[in-house]
Design an enzyme around this catalytic site. Structure first.
Site, PDB file in Angstrom:
ATOM      1  N   ASN A  11       0.974  -1.211   0.001  1.00 18.32           N
ATOM      2  CA  ASN A  11      -0.128   0.038  -0.009  1.00 18.32           C
ATOM      3  C   ASN A  11       0.837   1.328  -0.003  1.00 18.32           C
ATOM      4  OD1 ASN A  11      -1.872   2.022   0.281  1.00 18.32           O
ATOM      5  ND2 ASN A  11      -2.285   1.241   2.460  1.00 18.32           N
ATOM      6  N   LYS A  20       0.318   4.129  -0.293  1.00 17.08           N
ATOM      7  CA  LYS A  20      -0.539   5.397   0.186  1.00 17.08           C
ATOM      8  C   LYS A  20      -0.453   6.600  -1.118  1.00 17.08           C
ATOM      9  CE  LYS A  20      -0.198   3.352   4.566  1.00 17.08           C
ATOM     10  NZ  LYS A  20      -0.318   3.786   5.979  1.00 17.08           N
ATOM     11  N   GLU A  77      -5.874  -4.556  10.669  1.00 12.33           N
ATOM     12  CA  GLU A  77      -5.082  -3.317  10.823  1.00 12.33           C
ATOM     13  C   GLU A  77      -5.103  -2.804  12.067  1.00 12.33           C
ATOM     14  OE1 GLU A  77      -2.794  -2.464   6.706  1.00 12.33           O
ATOM     15  OE2 GLU A  77      -4.350  -1.162   7.212  1.00 12.33           O
ATOM     16  N   GLY A 128       2.039   2.317  11.114  1.00 10.46           N
ATOM     17  CA  GLY A 128       3.048   3.332  10.860  1.00 10.46           C
ATOM     18  C   GLY A 128       3.662   3.771  12.242  1.00 10.46           C
ATOM     19  N   SER A 171       2.823  -1.955  10.467  1.00  7.35           N
ATOM     20  CA  SER A 171       4.230  -1.973  10.984  1.00  7.35           C
ATOM     21  C   SER A 171       4.814  -3.057  10.673  1.00  7.35           C
ATOM     22  CB  SER A 171       4.434  -1.495  12.595  1.00  7.35           C
ATOM     23  OG  SER A 171       4.205  -0.278  12.807  1.00  7.35           O
TER      24      SER A 171
HETATM   25  P1  PGA Z   1       2.521   0.402   7.803  1.00  7.07           P
HETATM   26  O1  PGA Z   1       1.123   0.665   7.151  1.00  7.07           O
HETATM   27  O2  PGA Z   1       2.987  -0.818   7.039  1.00  7.07           O
HETATM   28  O3  PGA Z   1       3.389   1.635   7.328  1.00  7.07           O
HETATM   29  O4  PGA Z   1       2.284   0.359   9.120  1.00  7.07           O
HETATM   30  C1  PGA Z   1       0.240  -0.227   6.888  1.00  7.07           C
HETATM   31  C2  PGA Z   1      -0.935   0.257   6.191  1.00  7.07           C
HETATM   32  O5  PGA Z   1      -1.553   1.247   6.520  1.00  7.07           O
HETATM   33  O6  PGA Z   1      -1.788  -0.598   5.483  1.00  7.07           O
END
Ligand code: PGA
Length: 249
Positions: free
Chosen positions: A9, A11, A169, A175, A211
């Site tokens: 992802n 984003k 999640e 994050g 994460s």
């Molecule tokens: P992250 O994000 O791996 O940076 O924690 C995961 C997500 O938001 O799908």
């Protein structure tokens, strides 16, 4: 071998240059992976068409990060499920906590989007997860299973060929560098999986997100009922995404 799906992802990150670098790297990685491991890249929608072209001879699939619940109409700035499908997307992430928090998306809206995705033969990756307050007050399983019940496509819209994934999640893990314990992941995945089976009579794959890093990916990916991972930050670096994909072996 149990199928594992590794989803990136991105984003709202990247550029054309980074997109090309990550896409070529994912293609190389996918070529050396066993067949039961699939890679899916979810870039900002503007890059989908070029990626479809780049990946035309590759097993790497691509997906959108959101879609509208309506199939067309006066919705300035939005993108429909048929449009994602039209440019080659096979997947769409829906109900990510960033959309639920920043755009006020409700379970009902996520369900409507998931039904639109089904009509366009897209595989939805429906995201659910508890806040830290929910976790600390012992309500995580109740909150998450209720989100599952209310966010998945209605039973009347499901056919024997309907295919979707659930992504667990925890909001506090996204994050943050913090993840639930292995036991917490296993028990939440079992609760989600049981809820889905009771509702649909199907084994719906449940993947984990929040994460995920090259350091923790192997342990997470080999836990019971973990059918893959949804990776944010670590999917934006060639080496770390490749390491996570290889950790699924
Ligand atoms: P992250 O994000 O791996 O940076 O924690 C995961 C997500 O938001 O799908």
């Amino acid at each position: 071998m149990e199928k594992k799906t590794i989803i990136a992802n991105w984003k709202m990150n990247g550029s054309g240059v980074l997109m090309r670098e990550l896409t070529l790297a994912a293609e190389r990685t996918a070529n050396s992976l066993p067949e039961h491991i699939s890679l899916v890249l979810c870039p900002p929608a503007v890059y989908l068409q070029e990626m479809t072209h780049m990946l035309r001879n590759s097993p790497v699939a691509i997906g959108g990060q959101n879609c509208h619940a309506e199939l067309s109409g006066a919705f300035t700035g939005d993108i429909s499920a048929p449009m994602l499908s039209d440019v080659g997307a096979k997947y769409v992430i829906l109900g990510h906590s960033e959309r639920r928090q920043q755009h006020g998306e409700t379970n009902e809206q996520v369900r409507a989007k998931a039904e639109a995705a089904l009509k366009s033969s897209l595989i939805s990756v429906i995201c659910v997860g508890e806040s830290l307050v929910d976790r600390e007050s012992g309500k995580a399983v109740d909150v998450v299973t209720e989100q599952v019940r209310a966010s998945i496509p209605s039973l009347k819209s499901l056919t024997p060929d309907s295919h979707f994934l659930l992504a667990y999640e925890p909001i506090w893990a996204i994050g943050s560098g913090q993840i639930p314990s292995e036991a917490e992941i296993v028990s939440m995945h079992a609760a989600i999986s049981d809820t889905l089976f009771a509702l649909t009579g199907k084994q719906v794959p449940v993947i984990y997100g929040g994460s995920v890093t090259p350091e923790n990916a192997h342990a997470i990916l080999h836990l019971s009922k973990v059918c893959g991972v949804l990776v944010g930050g670590a999917s934006l670096k060639v080496e770390s995404f490749a390491a996570i994909a290889n950790a699924a072996i």
